[in-house]
Design a protein around this motif. Structure first.
Motif, PDB file in Angstrom:
ATOM      1  N   ALA A 146       2.497  -3.684 -12.273  1.00  0.00           N
ATOM      2  CA  ALA A 146       1.971  -4.876 -12.684  1.00  0.00           C
ATOM      3  C   ALA A 146       1.776  -6.113 -11.841  1.00  0.00           C
ATOM      4  O   ALA A 146       1.262  -7.052 -12.066  1.00  0.00           O
ATOM      5  CB  ALA A 146       2.663  -5.469 -13.873  1.00  0.00           C
ATOM      6  N   GLY A 147       2.410  -5.743 -10.269  1.00  0.00           N
ATOM      7  CA  GLY A 147       2.353  -7.051  -9.459  1.00  0.00           C
ATOM      8  C   GLY A 147       3.126  -8.155  -9.842  1.00  0.00           C
ATOM      9  O   GLY A 147       2.520  -9.226  -9.610  1.00  0.00           O
ATOM     10  N   GLU A 179       0.749  -1.141  -0.058  1.00  0.00           N
ATOM     11  CA  GLU A 179      -0.070  -0.084   0.070  1.00  0.00           C
ATOM     12  C   GLU A 179       0.809   1.163  -0.010  1.00  0.00           C
ATOM     13  O   GLU A 179       2.079   1.132   0.497  1.00  0.00           O
ATOM     14  CB  GLU A 179      -0.858   0.018   1.155  1.00  0.00           C
ATOM     15  N   GLY A 180       0.432   2.380  -0.479  1.00  0.00           N
ATOM     16  CA  GLY A 180       1.000   3.611  -0.476  1.00  0.00           C
ATOM     17  C   GLY A 180       2.279   3.673  -1.399  1.00  0.00           C
ATOM     18  O   GLY A 180       2.252   3.155  -2.444  1.00  0.00           O
ATOM     19  N   ASP A 228      -6.451 -13.953   0.984  1.00  0.00           N
ATOM     20  CA  ASP A 228      -7.676 -13.776   0.143  1.00  0.00           C
ATOM     21  C   ASP A 228      -7.123 -13.522  -1.358  1.00  0.00           C
ATOM     22  O   ASP A 228      -8.135 -13.082  -2.208  1.00  0.00           O
ATOM     23  CB  ASP A 228      -8.701 -12.666   0.524  1.00  0.00           C
ATOM     24  N   GLY A 229      -5.921 -13.593  -1.624  1.00  0.00           N
ATOM     25  CA  GLY A 229      -5.276 -13.383  -2.826  1.00  0.00           C
ATOM     26  C   GLY A 229      -4.965 -12.200  -3.228  1.00  0.00           C
ATOM     27  O   GLY A 229      -4.331 -11.987  -4.546  1.00  0.00           O
ATOM     28  N   ASP A 230      -5.231 -11.026  -2.270  1.00  0.00           N
ATOM     29  CA  ASP A 230      -4.914  -9.626  -2.539  1.00  0.00           C
ATOM     30  C   ASP A 230      -3.279  -9.344  -2.320  1.00  0.00           C
ATOM     31  O   ASP A 230      -2.716 -10.160  -1.489  1.00  0.00           O
ATOM     32  CB  ASP A 230      -5.593  -8.651  -1.662  1.00  0.00           C
ATOM     33  N   LEU A 231      -2.726  -8.609  -3.182  1.00  0.00           N
ATOM     34  CA  LEU A 231      -1.284  -8.132  -2.989  1.00  0.00           C
ATOM     35  C   LEU A 231      -1.078  -7.549  -1.823  1.00  0.00           C
ATOM     36  O   LEU A 231      -1.855  -6.437  -1.489  1.00  0.00           O
ATOM     37  CB  LEU A 231      -0.850  -7.596  -4.042  1.00  0.00           C
ATOM     38  N   THR A 232      -0.204  -8.014  -1.043  1.00  0.00           N
ATOM     39  CA  THR A 232      -0.091  -7.431   0.578  1.00  0.00           C
ATOM     40  C   THR A 232       1.404  -6.512   0.667  1.00  0.00           C
ATOM     41  O   THR A 232       1.401  -5.817   1.348  1.00  0.00           O
ATOM     42  CB  THR A 232      -0.455  -8.160   1.658  1.00  0.00           C
TER      43      THR A 232
END
Length: 650
Positions: free
Chosen positions: A369-370, A319-320, A400-404
């Protein structure tokens, strides 16, 4: 019956064998005794509260003086008694100023005697005796003393009753609390317990059987310390003493031994049990954290492995602005920054003037692009020294599959990049010098074969061949030295500038004037090959001095962090192209050196985190070569000062 008999009787009422009789019944009997002794038909106990008088107990026949009757204190005979907090005896109420007209009108009493009853040092009310007719004689001292005694006995009885009621209420509360505690305990996943002041179990919930394999009755009546693993007793006993002293203990991890002989880690929270302001025991809850501790130990091992890894490892929040949330010791070693300076910042703080923007953009595109990425960046350490950083970035997803987060690996590849640069340098210099010198030899050979050479020219041509050959041999020897040093492990140590200067000038040709000045008591932190670098600079100064007298000056100075070693000569001076090549750290078709000597110096110095530069003197008469390397005291460990290699430019 004389007065002493009446006194004995009321003593018996309040302190006799029938002490369990209700206070109200005791007061009623005492009032009967008083009416008989005083010859007054009416006796009563009042409660005065907030300007109101309430009859609590009464004897005799008077419509206004019965248990439960209330009236304003201003209409009561007892008003003046309470105000004086003592005794009031009135022979004739109608003739006494102590009794108000409203009271006389309300109750119509003639004779009155009353005393204030005190409970816990506070006025409670009065105990009084009265008759509707006035007395023929005033109350005697004996009668007043009798009433005073009765008032004290009634007050003590009321105090005792209040205490017993409070004790009963407290006991009921404790029983209710105990029942509630045990009700919760029996349904709790955790162990709930109580200990007395000696540390003995008085209650243990049924969860102990699930956690430790023992029935609750096995523990009750035993010291809690007897169930602990020996290593935890030293922690448990002081914590128990603190709790008995009134403190709260939180998250105290203790090792218990279960029924199978295995160690079980229980996290204990405990608080004191208070009763009437005193600590009478300890109660608390114990949670089985054995599995959590295993996970923590496993995580600690993994974290320790990351911390001790030689490569730099960092983790940034996705994030950020991708702030760093973790950096291992390897990251600190690679960059020279402390963790406190790293966490919360974006990794771009490592970039600097010479960082390749294209590589930075490639890394940024992968982040957007992650996707994973691997680039080599020219970064800068905390001391501003440049180094080559191989950065590998991997995205991390949550459950949950989200990029952290992004996991980054930083590897200092400066040595490899230096070797690659050295190979390119050797190829370029050797190709350039070899081509030029072979062209010279080829030209001389063709000239000799032409048959046009005069006898007088043969000697000159031979000298030319010799010079060219020697130059080729010198370049070859310098290339061999460079290759040898590149293969050799770094060996930082403390070097004495005086010894270095002596060794570098030991073989100076006859006629060379050497002036050496060492203006520091500290040494230089570098490898032993630094002697070769200084010797090369001295030989270079002598070689390029075409005059009959050669002068070389050596100076060592100290600015607190670095020692600077300077070699000055009064020769023809350094060629601008060669100085520019050394400063740039690379050769091009337009900017190159005539040989490998200065590159050898640059390689050695930068290998130990230093810098090297050379330029013409301000007056144009000679050159100035400057080496800067870390300074080191005699008693300072080399590891505390030694610097990592930097790239091949200043």
């Amino acid at each position: 019956m004389d007065v002493s008999a009446y006194r004995e009787e009321i003593y018996d009422i309040f302190a006799g064998a029938d002490g369990d009789v209700d206070v109200t019944a005791r007061v009623e009997r005492a009032l009967d005794v008083g009416t008989e002794y005083l010859g007054l038909p009416i006796g009563f106990l009042t409660r005065i509260d907030d300007g109101t008088q309430e009859i609590v107990v009464a004897t005799g026949d008077h419509a206004g003086i019965r248990a439960g009757e209330r009236c304003p204190l201003d209409e009561a005979y007892c008003r003046r008694t309470v105000e004086t907090e003592g005794m009031l005896a009135v022979q004739d109420a109608t003739a006494s100023s102590a009794i108000g007209d409203r009271a006389v009108q309300a109750f119509g009493l003639g004779a009155y005697i009353g005393v204030t009853v005190t409970v816990d040092d506070e006025p409670y009310g009065t105990v009084c005796f009265a008759g509707e007719s006035e007395r023929a004689a005033a109350f005697s001292e004996a009668e007043e003393l009798f009433l005073e005694l009765l008032g004290k006995l009634v007050g003590r009885a009321l105090e005792r009753r209040a205490y017993e009621r409070e004790l009963e209420a407290r006991t009921e509360r404790l029983e209710r609390e105990k029942a509630r505690f045990e009700g919760i305990a029996e349904t709790s996943f955790d162990i709930l317990f109580r200990l007395d002041r000696s540390g003995t179990f008085t209650y243990v919930s049924s969860a102990v059987e699930r956690v430790l394999g023992y029935a609750p009755d096995d523990l009750i009546g035993t010291p809690f310390a007897s169930w602990l693993d020996g290593g935890s007793i030293d922690d448990a006993l002081p914590a128990f003493e603190r709790t008995v002293d009134g403190e709260t203990v939180e998250n105290l991890e203790l090792d218990f031994v279960d029924a199978a002989g295995e160690r079980v880690v229980v996290a204990v929270n405990a608080t004191p049990i208070h009763d009437d302001g005193e600590v009478v025991g300890v109660q608390g809850v114990g949670r089985d954290v054995t599995e959590r501790k295993k996970r923590e130990r496993e995580l600690h091992r993994k974290t320790r492995a990351m911390d001790e890894a030689q490569v730099g490892i960092s983790m940034a929040d996705a994030e950020g602005d991708l702030p760093i949330v973790y950096a291992n010791e390897g990251f600190e070693r690679v960059t020279g920054y402390d963790a406190a300076e790293i966490v919360g910042r974006n990794c771009r703080f490592l970039q600097g003037a010479a960082t390749d923007e294209a590589a930075v953009a490639e890394l940024g595109d992968a982040v957007d692009a992650g996707e994973p990425a691997s680039v080599e960046l020219l970064n800068y350490r905390a001391d501003d020294s440049p180094f080559w950083n191989e950065v590998r970035l991997s995205p991390i997803e949550g459950p949950d599959g989200d990029l952290t987060h992004y996991l980054g690996f930083q590897t200092d590849v400066t040595e490899r990049k230096r070797t690659e640069q050295l190979v390119r340098l050797l190829n370029r210099v050797l190709r350039h010098n070899l081509r030029n010198d072979l062209n010279v030899l080829l030209g001389v050979g063709n000239h000799l074969q032409s048959g046009l050479v005069e006898d007088d020219d043969v000697s000159e041509l031979g000298e030319r061949i010799e010079r060219t050959t020697n130059r080729l041999l010198g370049t070859s020897e310098q290339a061999r030295k460079l290759e040898r040093y590149a293969r050799r492990d770094r060996d930082p140590r403390r070097l004495d500038p005086t010894v270095l200067f002596d060794a570098a000038t030991n073989d100076a040709p006859e006629g060379t004037t050497v002036d050496a000045a060492v203006r520091t008591d500290r040494g230089v932190c570098a490898g032993p090959e630094l002697e070769t670098a200084l010797t090369e600079l001295v030989e270079n100064a002598v070689e390029h001095d075409l005059g009959s007298e050669t002068r070389v000056e050596l100076e060592a100075t100290d600015d607190g962090e670095w020692v600077e070693l300077v070699v000055r000569d009064d020769g023809t001076g350094i060629d601008d192209m060669e100085a520019a090549a050394i400063d740039a750290g690379e050769e091009t078709d337009l900017v190159h050196c005539s040989g490998l000597g200065l590159w050898l110096v640059n390689w050695i110095v930068t290998r130990y985190g230093g810098s090297f530069g050379i330029h013409a003197r301000d007056d144009g008469a000679g050159s100035v070569a400057s080496i800067r390397l870390p300074a080191i005291d005699d008693d300072t460990p080399v590891d505390a000062v030694a610097r990592r290699p930097t790239v091949l430019f200043r």
